[in-house]
Write an enzyme that holds these catalytic residues in place. Structure first.
Site, PDB file in Angstrom:
ATOM      1  NE  ARG A 191      -4.963   0.006   9.272  1.00 44.99           N
ATOM      2  CZ  ARG A 191      -3.850  -0.407   8.802  1.00 44.99           C
ATOM      3  NH1 ARG A 191      -3.431  -1.653   9.049  1.00 44.99           N
ATOM      4  NH2 ARG A 191      -2.893   0.375   8.417  1.00 44.99           N
ATOM      5  NE  ARG A 234       5.682  -0.452  10.073  1.00 44.13           N
ATOM      6  CZ  ARG A 234       4.859  -0.605   9.340  1.00 44.13           C
ATOM      7  NH1 ARG A 234       4.784   0.288   8.427  1.00 44.13           N
ATOM      8  NH2 ARG A 234       3.621  -1.120   9.585  1.00 44.13           N
ATOM      9  NE  ARG A 236       7.595  -2.616   6.358  1.00 45.04           N
ATOM     10  CZ  ARG A 236       6.347  -2.675   6.488  1.00 45.04           C
ATOM     11  NH1 ARG A 236       5.502  -1.947   5.492  1.00 45.04           N
ATOM     12  NH2 ARG A 236       5.774  -2.993   7.380  1.00 45.04           N
ATOM     13  CE  LYS A 271      -2.335  -1.213   3.861  1.00 46.09           C
ATOM     14  NZ  LYS A 271      -1.393  -2.450   4.124  1.00 46.09           N
ATOM     15  NE  ARG A 280       1.685  -5.024  10.920  1.00 44.51           N
ATOM     16  CZ  ARG A 280       3.062  -4.840  10.121  1.00 44.51           C
ATOM     17  NH1 ARG A 280       4.096  -5.404  10.820  1.00 44.51           N
ATOM     18  NH2 ARG A 280       2.720  -4.340   9.068  1.00 44.51           N
TER      19      ARG A 280
HETATM   20  P1  AP5 Z   1       4.713  -1.758   1.971  1.00 41.40           P
HETATM   21  O1  AP5 Z   1       4.523  -0.733   0.506  1.00 41.40           O
HETATM   22  O2  AP5 Z   1       5.414  -1.093   2.913  1.00 41.40           O
HETATM   23  O3  AP5 Z   1       3.516  -2.399   2.278  1.00 41.40           O
HETATM   24  P2  AP5 Z   1       2.299  -1.895   2.964  1.00 41.40           P
HETATM   25  O4  AP5 Z   1       1.010  -2.571   2.512  1.00 41.40           O
HETATM   26  O5  AP5 Z   1       2.452  -0.389   3.404  1.00 41.40           O
HETATM   27  O6  AP5 Z   1       2.424  -2.578   4.536  1.00 41.40           O
HETATM   28  P3  AP5 Z   1       2.203  -2.065   6.116  1.00 41.40           P
HETATM   29  O7  AP5 Z   1       3.048  -2.907   6.819  1.00 41.40           O
HETATM   30  O8  AP5 Z   1       2.752  -0.454   5.879  1.00 41.40           O
HETATM   31  O9  AP5 Z   1       0.803  -2.188   6.179  1.00 41.40           O
HETATM   32  P4  AP5 Z   1       0.132  -2.143   7.575  1.00 41.40           P
HETATM   33  O10 AP5 Z   1      -1.331  -1.984   7.318  1.00 41.40           O
HETATM   34  O11 AP5 Z   1       0.246  -3.275   8.475  1.00 41.40           O
HETATM   35  O12 AP5 Z   1       0.849  -1.003   8.203  1.00 41.40           O
HETATM   36  P5  AP5 Z   1       0.535   0.369   8.690  1.00 41.40           P
HETATM   37  O13 AP5 Z   1       1.562   1.271   8.958  1.00 41.40           O
HETATM   38  O14 AP5 Z   1      -0.636   0.961   7.871  1.00 41.40           O
HETATM   39  O15 AP5 Z   1       5.557  -2.832   1.239  1.00 41.40           O
HETATM   40  C1  AP5 Z   1       6.198  -3.977   2.322  1.00 41.40           C
HETATM   41  C2  AP5 Z   1       7.572  -4.431   1.718  1.00 41.40           C
HETATM   42  O16 AP5 Z   1       7.496  -5.135   0.566  1.00 41.40           O
HETATM   43  C3  AP5 Z   1       8.550  -3.241   1.575  1.00 41.40           C
HETATM   44  O17 AP5 Z   1       9.862  -3.810   1.911  1.00 41.40           O
HETATM   45  C4  AP5 Z   1       8.704  -3.145  -0.066  1.00 41.40           C
HETATM   46  O18 AP5 Z   1       9.452  -2.643  -0.556  1.00 41.40           O
HETATM   47  C5  AP5 Z   1       8.102  -4.635  -0.657  1.00 41.40           C
HETATM   48  N1  AP5 Z   1       7.366  -4.421  -1.827  1.00 41.40           N
HETATM   49  C6  AP5 Z   1       6.215  -3.665  -1.923  1.00 41.40           C
HETATM   50  N2  AP5 Z   1       5.640  -4.118  -3.265  1.00 41.40           N
HETATM   51  C7  AP5 Z   1       6.258  -5.263  -3.599  1.00 41.40           C
HETATM   52  C8  AP5 Z   1       6.154  -6.129  -4.621  1.00 41.40           C
HETATM   53  N3  AP5 Z   1       5.175  -5.758  -5.610  1.00 41.40           N
HETATM   54  N4  AP5 Z   1       7.156  -6.965  -4.918  1.00 41.40           N
HETATM   55  C9  AP5 Z   1       8.000  -7.182  -3.937  1.00 41.40           C
HETATM   56  N5  AP5 Z   1       8.225  -6.429  -2.907  1.00 41.40           N
HETATM   57  C10 AP5 Z   1       7.241  -5.505  -2.559  1.00 41.40           C
HETATM   58  O19 AP5 Z   1      -0.094   0.313  10.250  1.00 41.40           O
HETATM   59  C11 AP5 Z   1       0.541  -0.085  11.324  1.00 41.40           C
HETATM   60  C12 AP5 Z   1      -0.134  -0.245  12.660  1.00 41.40           C
HETATM   61  O20 AP5 Z   1      -0.957   1.245  13.056  1.00 41.40           O
HETATM   62  C13 AP5 Z   1      -1.268  -1.099  12.517  1.00 41.40           C
HETATM   63  O21 AP5 Z   1      -1.030  -2.334  12.734  1.00 41.40           O
HETATM   64  C14 AP5 Z   1      -2.375  -0.447  13.648  1.00 41.40           C
HETATM   65  O22 AP5 Z   1      -1.948  -0.927  14.921  1.00 41.40           O
HETATM   66  C15 AP5 Z   1      -2.271   0.854  13.606  1.00 41.40           C
HETATM   67  N6  AP5 Z   1      -3.114   1.436  12.402  1.00 41.40           N
HETATM   68  C16 AP5 Z   1      -2.896   1.958  11.272  1.00 41.40           C
HETATM   69  N7  AP5 Z   1      -3.969   2.630  10.623  1.00 41.40           N
HETATM   70  C17 AP5 Z   1      -4.908   2.293  11.662  1.00 41.40           C
HETATM   71  C18 AP5 Z   1      -6.386   2.279  11.584  1.00 41.40           C
HETATM   72  N8  AP5 Z   1      -7.189   2.646  10.547  1.00 41.40           N
HETATM   73  N9  AP5 Z   1      -7.088   1.682  12.567  1.00 41.40           N
HETATM   74  C19 AP5 Z   1      -6.628   1.088  13.573  1.00 41.40           C
HETATM   75  N10 AP5 Z   1      -5.052   1.059  13.621  1.00 41.40           N
HETATM   76  C20 AP5 Z   1      -4.429   1.622  12.755  1.00 41.40           C
HETATM   77 MG    MG Z   2       2.368   1.078   4.953  1.00 45.56          MG
END
Ligand code: AP5
Ligand code: MG
Length: 214
Positions: A88, A159, A127, A13, A170
């Site tokens: 979410r 991270r 990552r 994402k 997660r």
């Molecule tokens: P990346 O682009 O970083 O993936 P992502 O989908 O953004 O993954 P996240 O871990 O950020 O998602 P998340 O939803 O768990 O975390 P968030 O920060 O939103 O890619 C991942 C890796 O793969 C990278 O190394 C990249 O280079 C590689 N990659 C990407 N595309 C690729 C491809 N096509 N092929 C190969 N490699 C690839 O949330 C974190 C925490 O915050 C949550 O757990 C929760 O506790 C809290 N939180 C956030 N928002 C909310 C909400 N709305 N409600 C409640 N809690 C929330």
């Molecule tokens: Mg992300």
């Protein structure tokens, strides 16, 4: 244009959001990044959110509502935005619907990035992040110099929530609380599922095609 990016942890994402935001000139709003920024600044929200995020659990809906309301009312969001990681839960989707109704706006598209669990674990375990916001993968998207950010020469780090145990939690939280949004937005005829198993440019090409048709 109002775009929602849906997908499990590690689906790409954030990676795709950066590219969409540049090509379509939309502000990239990541609730994960906003919460991590609050943790660094040691705000009341950051202190509360940290305990949930460190365990891989979702932060309670009510803690997110104010920051998202305030962010969406900022001037750069007036003609559209890209949401990464919000909503979410079904309650968050309803809350967002109300915010948009009140301002006479509508979601244009929900992009659901689908990736298999095994690949998600590979992506999250490799990552590496930089404090400037850049993100890498040791195998799939490596920096030019190991451990060093291409953009700012900063030292890369892993991270806190990318440990195997937290990743398991997660993924479980995603399946229980976020996956129902696929059906929710499908019923509203807003959902486009994207094959997130391709390489980064391949996925972006598919996303750009969908967005150019809107
Ligand atoms: P990346 O682009 O970083 O993936 P992502 O989908 O953004 O993954 P996240 O871990 O950020 O998602 P998340 O939803 O768990 O975390 P968030 O920060 O939103 O890619 C991942 C890796 O793969 C990278 O190394 C990249 O280079 C590689 N990659 C990407 N595309 C690729 C491809 N096509 N092929 C190969 N490699 C690839 O949330 C974190 C925490 O915050 C949550 O757990 C929760 O506790 C809290 N939180 C956030 N928002 C909310 C909400 N709305 N409600 C409640 N809690 C929330
Ligand atoms: Mg992300």
């Amino acid at each position: 244009m109002i775009i929602i990016l849906l997908g499990p942890p590690g689906a790409g994402k954030g990676t795709q959001a950066k590219k969409i935001s540049e090509k379509f000139s939309l502000p990239h709003i990541s609730t994960g990044d906003m919460l991590r920024d609050n943790i660094i600044r040691n705000t009341a929200l950051g202190i509360k959110a940290k305990s949930y995020m460190d365990k891989g659990e979702l932060v309670p809906d009510d803690l997110l509502l104010d920051i998202i309301k305030v962010r969406l009312s900022e001037p750069d969001c007036s003609s559209g935005f890209l949401l990464d990681g919000y909503p979410r839960t079904l309650a968050q989707a309803d809350a967002l619907g109300k915010i948009l109704d009140n301002t006479g706006k509508e979601i244009d598209v929900v992009l659901n990035i689908h990736v298999d669990d095994e690949e998600l674990i590979n992506r999250l375990s490799g990552r590496r992040m930089c404090s400037c916001g850049a993100s890498y993968h040791v195998l799939f998207n490596p920096p030019k110099k190991e451990g060093i950010c291409d953009s700012c020469n900063g030292e890369l780090y892993q991270r806190n929530d990318d440990t195997p145990e937290t990743v398991k939690n997660r993924l479980a939280a995603y399946k229980k609380l976020t996956e129902p949004l696929i059906d929710y937005y499908n019923k509203k005829a807003l959902l486009h599922t994207i094959d997130g198993g391709k390489d980064i440019p391949g996925i972006f090409g598919d996303i750009a095609k969908v967005l150019e048709e809107i």
